[in-house]
Motif scaffolding. Structure first.
Motif, mmCIF file in Angstrom:
data_model
loop_
_atom_site.group_PDB
_atom_site.id
_atom_site.type_symbol
_atom_site.label_atom_id
_atom_site.label_comp_id
_atom_site.label_asym_id
_atom_site.label_seq_id
_atom_site.Cartn_x
_atom_site.Cartn_y
_atom_site.Cartn_z
ATOM 1 N N HIS A 67 -3.277 -14.839 5.664
ATOM 2 C CA HIS A 67 -3.576 -13.753 4.557
ATOM 3 C C HIS A 67 -3.184 -14.356 3.176
ATOM 4 C CE1 HIS A 67 -5.499 -10.200 2.728
ATOM 5 N NE2 HIS A 67 -4.449 -10.186 1.864
ATOM 6 N N VAL A 68 -3.990 -14.242 2.153
ATOM 7 C CA VAL A 68 -3.501 -14.534 0.839
ATOM 8 C C VAL A 68 -3.756 -13.402 0.071
ATOM 9 C CG1 VAL A 68 -4.150 -16.049 -1.154
ATOM 10 C CG2 VAL A 68 -4.420 -17.041 1.091
ATOM 11 N N ARG A 69 -2.668 -12.984 -0.481
ATOM 12 C CA ARG A 69 -2.595 -11.594 -1.174
ATOM 13 C C ARG A 69 -3.214 -11.610 -2.658
ATOM 14 N NH1 ARG A 69 2.450 -7.827 -0.407
ATOM 15 N NH2 ARG A 69 1.788 -7.058 -2.334
ATOM 16 N N GLY A 70 -3.829 -10.689 -3.062
ATOM 17 C CA GLY A 70 -4.525 -10.506 -4.257
ATOM 18 C C GLY A 70 -4.207 -9.137 -4.953
ATOM 19 N N ALA A 71 -4.918 -8.992 -6.069
ATOM 20 C CA ALA A 71 -4.532 -7.592 -6.574
ATOM 21 C C ALA A 71 -5.320 -6.391 -6.094
ATOM 22 C CB ALA A 71 -5.056 -7.688 -8.334
ATOM 23 N N ASP A 72 -6.357 -6.777 -5.247
ATOM 24 C CA ASP A 72 -7.203 -5.579 -4.678
ATOM 25 C C ASP A 72 -6.601 -4.808 -3.753
ATOM 26 O OD1 ASP A 72 -9.223 -6.442 -6.429
ATOM 27 O OD2 ASP A 72 -10.332 -7.581 -4.784
ATOM 28 N N ARG A 73 -7.363 -3.661 -3.269
ATOM 29 C CA ARG A 73 -6.619 -2.914 -2.217
ATOM 30 C C ARG A 73 -7.255 -3.660 -0.684
ATOM 31 N NH1 ARG A 73 -6.631 2.827 -1.222
ATOM 32 N NH2 ARG A 73 -6.377 3.263 0.967
ATOM 33 N N VAL A 74 -6.050 -3.650 0.232
ATOM 34 C CA VAL A 74 -6.492 -4.031 1.467
ATOM 35 C C VAL A 74 -6.001 -3.069 2.609
ATOM 36 C CG1 VAL A 74 -5.582 -5.801 2.962
ATOM 37 C CG2 VAL A 74 -5.618 -6.370 0.808
ATOM 38 N N ASP A 75 -6.976 -2.692 3.349
ATOM 39 C CA ASP A 75 -6.599 -1.494 4.373
ATOM 40 C C ASP A 75 -6.809 -2.333 5.832
ATOM 41 O OD1 ASP A 75 -6.481 0.352 2.514
ATOM 42 O OD2 ASP A 75 -8.628 0.965 2.779
ATOM 43 N N LEU A 76 -6.193 -1.913 6.601
ATOM 44 C CA LEU A 76 -6.333 -2.301 8.155
ATOM 45 C C LEU A 76 -7.373 -1.402 8.674
ATOM 46 C CD1 LEU A 76 -5.832 -4.122 10.563
ATOM 47 C CD2 LEU A 76 -3.931 -2.453 11.002
ATOM 48 N N VAL A 77 -8.414 -1.508 9.220
ATOM 49 C CA VAL A 77 -9.366 -0.605 9.617
ATOM 50 C C VAL A 77 -9.332 -0.937 11.291
ATOM 51 C CG1 VAL A 77 -11.536 0.099 9.512
ATOM 52 C CG2 VAL A 77 -10.648 -0.713 7.469
ATOM 53 N N CYS A 78 -9.091 0.301 11.885
ATOM 54 C CA CYS A 78 -9.052 0.407 13.537
ATOM 55 C C CYS A 78 -10.043 1.274 13.657
ATOM 56 C CB CYS A 78 -7.610 0.914 13.667
ATOM 57 S SG CYS A 78 -6.104 -0.104 13.439
ATOM 58 N N ASP A 79 -11.246 0.637 14.071
ATOM 59 C CA ASP A 79 -12.406 1.507 14.487
ATOM 60 C C ASP A 79 -12.226 2.323 15.747
ATOM 61 O OD1 ASP A 79 -13.741 0.741 12.264
ATOM 62 O OD2 ASP A 79 -15.040 -0.561 13.050
ATOM 63 N N ASP A 107 -3.524 1.762 4.506
ATOM 64 C CA ASP A 107 -3.377 0.933 3.222
ATOM 65 C C ASP A 107 -2.356 0.094 3.548
ATOM 66 O OD1 ASP A 107 -2.737 -0.185 0.873
ATOM 67 O OD2 ASP A 107 -2.387 1.899 -0.319
ATOM 68 N N VAL A 108 -2.409 -1.216 3.594
ATOM 69 C CA VAL A 108 -1.441 -2.412 3.947
ATOM 70 C C VAL A 108 -0.881 -3.115 3.067
ATOM 71 C CG1 VAL A 108 -2.075 -2.334 6.421
ATOM 72 C CG2 VAL A 108 -3.131 -3.979 4.857
ATOM 73 N N ARG A 109 -1.219 -2.773 1.620
ATOM 74 C CA ARG A 109 -0.809 -3.596 0.399
ATOM 75 C C ARG A 109 0.388 -3.792 0.560
ATOM 76 N NH1 ARG A 109 -3.940 -0.306 -4.519
ATOM 77 N NH2 ARG A 109 -2.883 1.355 -2.924
ATOM 78 N N ASP A 110 1.236 -3.044 0.897
ATOM 79 C CA ASP A 110 2.860 -3.129 0.730
ATOM 80 C C ASP A 110 3.545 -3.867 1.909
ATOM 81 O OD1 ASP A 110 2.866 -1.879 -1.756
ATOM 82 O OD2 ASP A 110 3.373 -0.046 -0.767
ATOM 83 N N ALA A 111 2.626 -4.022 3.100
ATOM 84 C CA ALA A 111 2.986 -4.599 4.349
ATOM 85 C C ALA A 111 2.461 -6.020 4.602
ATOM 86 C CB ALA A 111 2.615 -3.509 5.363
ATOM 87 N N VAL A 112 1.197 -6.317 4.117
ATOM 88 C CA VAL A 112 0.851 -7.371 4.171
ATOM 89 C C VAL A 112 1.442 -8.452 3.489
ATOM 90 C CG1 VAL A 112 -1.104 -7.463 2.493
ATOM 91 C CG2 VAL A 112 -1.411 -8.687 4.691
ATOM 92 N N ARG A 113 1.460 -9.956 3.736
ATOM 93 C CA ARG A 113 2.131 -10.942 2.952
ATOM 94 C C ARG A 113 1.310 -12.295 2.782
ATOM 95 N NH1 ARG A 113 7.086 -10.587 7.109
ATOM 96 N NH2 ARG A 113 6.197 -11.930 8.837
ATOM 97 N N ASP A 114 1.606 -13.002 2.157
ATOM 98 C CA ASP A 114 1.009 -14.361 2.223
ATOM 99 C C ASP A 114 1.553 -15.186 3.252
ATOM 100 O OD1 ASP A 114 -0.603 -14.321 -0.324
ATOM 101 O OD2 ASP A 114 1.305 -14.851 -1.674
ATOM 102 N N GLY A 115 0.462 -15.982 3.764
ATOM 103 C CA GLY A 115 0.836 -16.802 4.801
ATOM 104 C C GLY A 115 0.598 -16.108 6.161
ATOM 105 N N ASP A 116 1.379 -16.207 7.100
ATOM 106 C CA ASP A 116 1.565 -15.531 8.370
ATOM 107 C C ASP A 116 1.704 -14.164 8.401
ATOM 108 O OD1 ASP A 116 0.296 -17.906 9.570
ATOM 109 O OD2 ASP A 116 2.300 -18.570 10.421
ATOM 110 N N ASN A 117 1.071 -13.325 9.146
ATOM 111 C CA ASN A 117 1.403 -11.992 9.282
ATOM 112 C C ASN A 117 1.417 -11.588 11.032
ATOM 113 O OD1 ASN A 117 1.147 -10.350 6.542
ATOM 114 N ND2 ASN A 117 -0.071 -12.279 6.525
#
Length: 801
Positions: A67-79, A107-117
């Protein structure tokens, strides 16, 4: 613009002695272990029992993604997570879930990181959770010795009287990352109505925001576009369409649909989110008006009363990831070809998929969706109250755009169970679900989907001071037939709407041979017993045979006769109910489909093969039906016309001997109005038999026929099964033509005994002396001609004498 990235690759599953096995997402642990060769097929022999450990094991699914982090909101969606899960991203616990029937968003903005997750989803055993909730809250009555009522999970995973006990776990619906900015469309609720020729699309939108400011919601349909701007979290946009083409149910007109587009833009006109569905304009209501004989239960679409020719629907496979759109389309085609116009989605399964409803919309199949409660008392305490509220709202909103959905039902048989199944003493005042069925669920439907009809239960009589399964009021289930009484008892009922009734038979022979290694096959051989889940099922099958048919001499006889008896039982019930129109306005037989190879009530078995019952449904559910019915002990002729056009018929009714000699004959002629049934009394010389065991009635009008035998097959001295049979190849078909020398009763061809893909186009054909029928066999060629025209492939009742 928002973007969605599925995370479906690179998963492994571990648990117990299993480590790092490649996993499919969406999927479940059983199919993963099966694909890896670590377990045998759960559907064959008694493997189901050997695999019980899977449901009592904790499992972990894991994957790595970049993943490449940006300024936007990122959610992990589990249907959809099945079921008790802890979601962990890069060592951070995002949340815990305990409901298979709803989605979750983190909301995973604080948990996701650049590179491997690293993403892990840990599943606790459904048994561990459910049994702990049962111990905490106190046990509740249940139709089966399993704790399915203490977890929000597909109930029939825990076994049913037609299903295996295979308790699943896994990421059963899509999972992915949703990246968005400013705002997104969190909820879209379109309500389409028609009044005096004008269509109205009222679209209610709820927004989730990541930043303040004005946003614009635009709605487009039928070439019209309306928009509104808001700085809040909700918006309502109304679009009117003059004289729209209507969505009609099957047999009443075209199921016309329109594209509905909802677009969200920011102040600069940048597109933030979009929502698109195909929707339909129609009105649906259910008439429950009291009358002199109880109260009606009539589905009315676009102001036209519709007789419901229905089937109950269960999950088409235990493992949901195997139910593809193509598989659903094949099953729906089988329903449509059997003249079905209504699917009831039973409450022990799931809220059905978008593919399911889109196919129903496109075909004009009406759908009734149960909320997911079945055959048990359910606790109303937390966490179940909150989970159920979230689950119900999510699914009501999700399905509200589908014109095929005509009603919501609160539960399957729970109100009836509370009244009649000795629950009250065991409950001792504990909650059992009434607060859901009579308060919470109707409030959610009224608020989120007000154009839909809601009924608290199936069965339900309409009032709490009236027995819930009173056939004179509302909906009823008929299960004394099958459980304790012969199927002739269907004729003692005068129901307003029958939502369940059914009769068992084994699956097709090829299905049995694929699933079972029993040698030889017998009704009580080990595999057959493992695939008979109904209490005393074999004894009930034998009781039904003894009442009507000659005794079977071997397994081949037993297989033919039990399938024949199932077809006759349902035909008798359906034709009786239809002949009561308009007093009775619906019959939903149990059940269309199976989820695995099993002796059951299904018309289409677990391998997708049509049983003789399917062909009987095609006849008995025909829009125009000619049927002979007893009235005060005397046969009469009833013509039922569900079509929108008058039906003018002329023909004869004759009383004949088994040799085909006409003893008496009278002409018939009548015009049956659209949406009605007409009863024609028969004169005594036709309606009264001189020799009940040696005579029968036949009504003939054009291509329509109706038969009436004055005695049971077991008591009739059938002539020997003498006939000519020829086999010819025609393009991609094999034609088997049978010409009767004597009356032949219920001639049936079982080509799947020669090739598993072979299927005949008809079944259960009764021939007069000298008549011929041609069975068209598809799916296989170069079949053995001698075998095609002899027992056990070609059968009739005569060959048992």
């Amino acid at each position: 613009m928002s973007s969605y990235r599925p995370l479906h690759e690179g998963w492994t599953v571990s648990g117990g002695d299993v480590s790092g096995v490649a996993a499919a997402v969406p999927g479940c642990v059983h199919t993963d272990l099966l694909a890896a060769g670590l377990i045998d097929d759960p559907y064959t022999d008694d493997n189901e029992k050997k695999l019980a450990w899977i449901g009592r094991t904790d499992w972990e699914y894991a994957t790595t993604f970049r993943h490449v982090r940006g300024a936007d909101r990122v959610d992990l969606v589990c249907d959809g997570l099945d079921t008790v899960a802890t979601v962990i991203l890069n060592g951070v616990e995002l949340g815990r879930t305990a409901n298979m029937h709803r989605g979750y968003r983190f909301d995973v903005r604080d948990a996701v990181r650049d590179g491997d997750n690293e993403l892990r989803v840990r599943f606790q055993s459904a048994y561990t959770y459910a049994e702990a909730q049962r111990d905490r809250l106190g046990d509740r009555p249940n139709a089966y010795p399993e704790p399915f009522n203490f977890i929000r999970k597909t109930a029939c995973n825990f076994g049913w009287d037609w299903g295996p006990t295979l308790v699943t776990a896994g990421i059963w619906q899509p999972i992915g990352l949703h990246t968005w900015a400013t705002a997104r469309l969190a909820e879209v609720r379109p309500q389409l109505t028609v009044d005096d020729g004008t269509g109205t699309a009222e679209v209610r939108v709820r927004l989730e925001r990541d930043a303040p400011g004005p946003v614009t919601v635009a709605v487009s349909i039928a070439g019209r576009r309306v928009e509104t701007t808001t700085e809040g979290d909700e918006a309502v946009v109304t679009v009117t369409v003059g004289d729209p083409e209507l969505w009609w149910p099957l047999g009443y007109g075209d199921p016309r649909r329109y594209a509905l587009d909802v677009t969200l833009t920011d102040a600069a006109g940048r597109r933030l989110d979009v929502w698109t569905r195909r929707v339909g304009f129609r009105t649906v209501r259910v008439d429950t008006t009291p009358d002199a004989e109880g109260s009606a239960f009539t589905v009315i679409v676009n102001d036209v009363p519709v007789f419901v020719r229905g089937v109950n629907w269960i999950p088409d496979d235990v493992f949901a990831n195997r139910v593809t759109r193509d598989r659903l389309a094949a099953r729906f085609r089988q329903a449509v070809d059997a003249n079905v116009n209504y699917l009831r989605v039973w409450g022990g399964g799931r809220y059905e998929s978008e593919d399911f409803y889109d196919l129903a919309d496109s075909l004009g199949l009406m759908v009734g969706q149960d909320f997911l409660f079945a055959c048990a008392a359910y606790p109303e305490e937390e966490p179940f109250a909150s989970e159920l509220a979230a689950e119900a709202r999510e699914n009501v909103v999700r399905l509200s755009s589908h014109p095929s959905l005509v009603m919501w039902t609160g539960n399957n048989e729970n109100i009836w169970g509370h009244e009649d199944w000795d629950w009250k003493q065991d409950l001792d005042g504990r909650t059992w679900g009434a607060g859901f069925y009579f308060d919470l669920l109707p409030r959610i439907v009224a608020e989120a989907d007000p154009s839909r009809f809601y009924w608290p239960g199936s069965p339900w009589s309409g009032r709490e001071d009236r027995h819930p399964n009173d056939p004179a009021y509302g909906t009823t289930h008929i299960w004394d037939v099958w459980n304790t009484d012969d199927y002739l008892k269907y004729r003692e009922y005068r129901p307003r709407f029958v939502a369940e009734f059914g009769y068992q038979a084994p699956p097709a022979y090829a299905t049995l041979r694929r699933a079972l290694s029993d040698d030889p096959l017998a009704h009580d051989s080990p595999g057959m017993q493992a695939h008979q889940k109904a209490a005393d099922g074999d004894a009930k099958l034998r009781r039904g045979l003894d009442a009507h048919l000659p005794a079977p001499r071997d397994f081949d006889d037993w297989h033919y006769l039990t399938q024949l008896n199932q077809a006759r039982a349902l035909s008798l019930g359906i034709e009786h109910f239809r002949a009561l129109r308009p007093h009775c306005m619906g019959a939903i037989m149990w059940q269309l489909n199976d989820c695995w190879p099993v002796t059951s009530w299904a018309a289409v078995d677990g391998d997708g093969r049509k049983k003789p019952l399917w062909y009987a449904l095609r006849h008995s559910y025909a829009p125009r039906l000619l049927t002979v019915q007893p009235r005060d002990g005397v046969p009469v002729l009833v013509a039922v016309n569900d079509s929108g056009q008058p039906w003018t018929l002329s023909g004869t009714v004759s009383r004949r001997t088994l040799a085909g000699v006409v003893e008496a004959q009278v002409p018939i002629g009548v015009t049956v109005a659209p949406g009605s049934a007409t009863t024609l009394p028969l004169p005594a010389e036709v309606a009264t038999a001189g020799d009940p065991a040696g005579e029968f009635l036949i009504a003939e009008a054009g291509d329509d026929r109706a038969w009436w035998f004055f005695a049971e097959d077991r008591d009739i001295a059938w002539p020997p099964p003498t006939f000519n049979a020829t086999v010819t190849e025609a393009a991609d078909e094999t034609h088997v033509t049978v010409t009767a020398h004597h009356l032949l009763r219920d001639v049936t061809l079982h080509p799947d005994r020669l090739h598993p893909a072979a299927e005949a186009d008809r079944s259960g054909v009764t021939l007069l002396p000298g008549e011929s029928v041609t069975f068209r066999v598809r799916g296989a060629q170069n079949l053995d001609a001698a075998a095609l025209t002899a027992r056990p492939v070609l059968r009739c009742v005569n060959d048992l004498h």
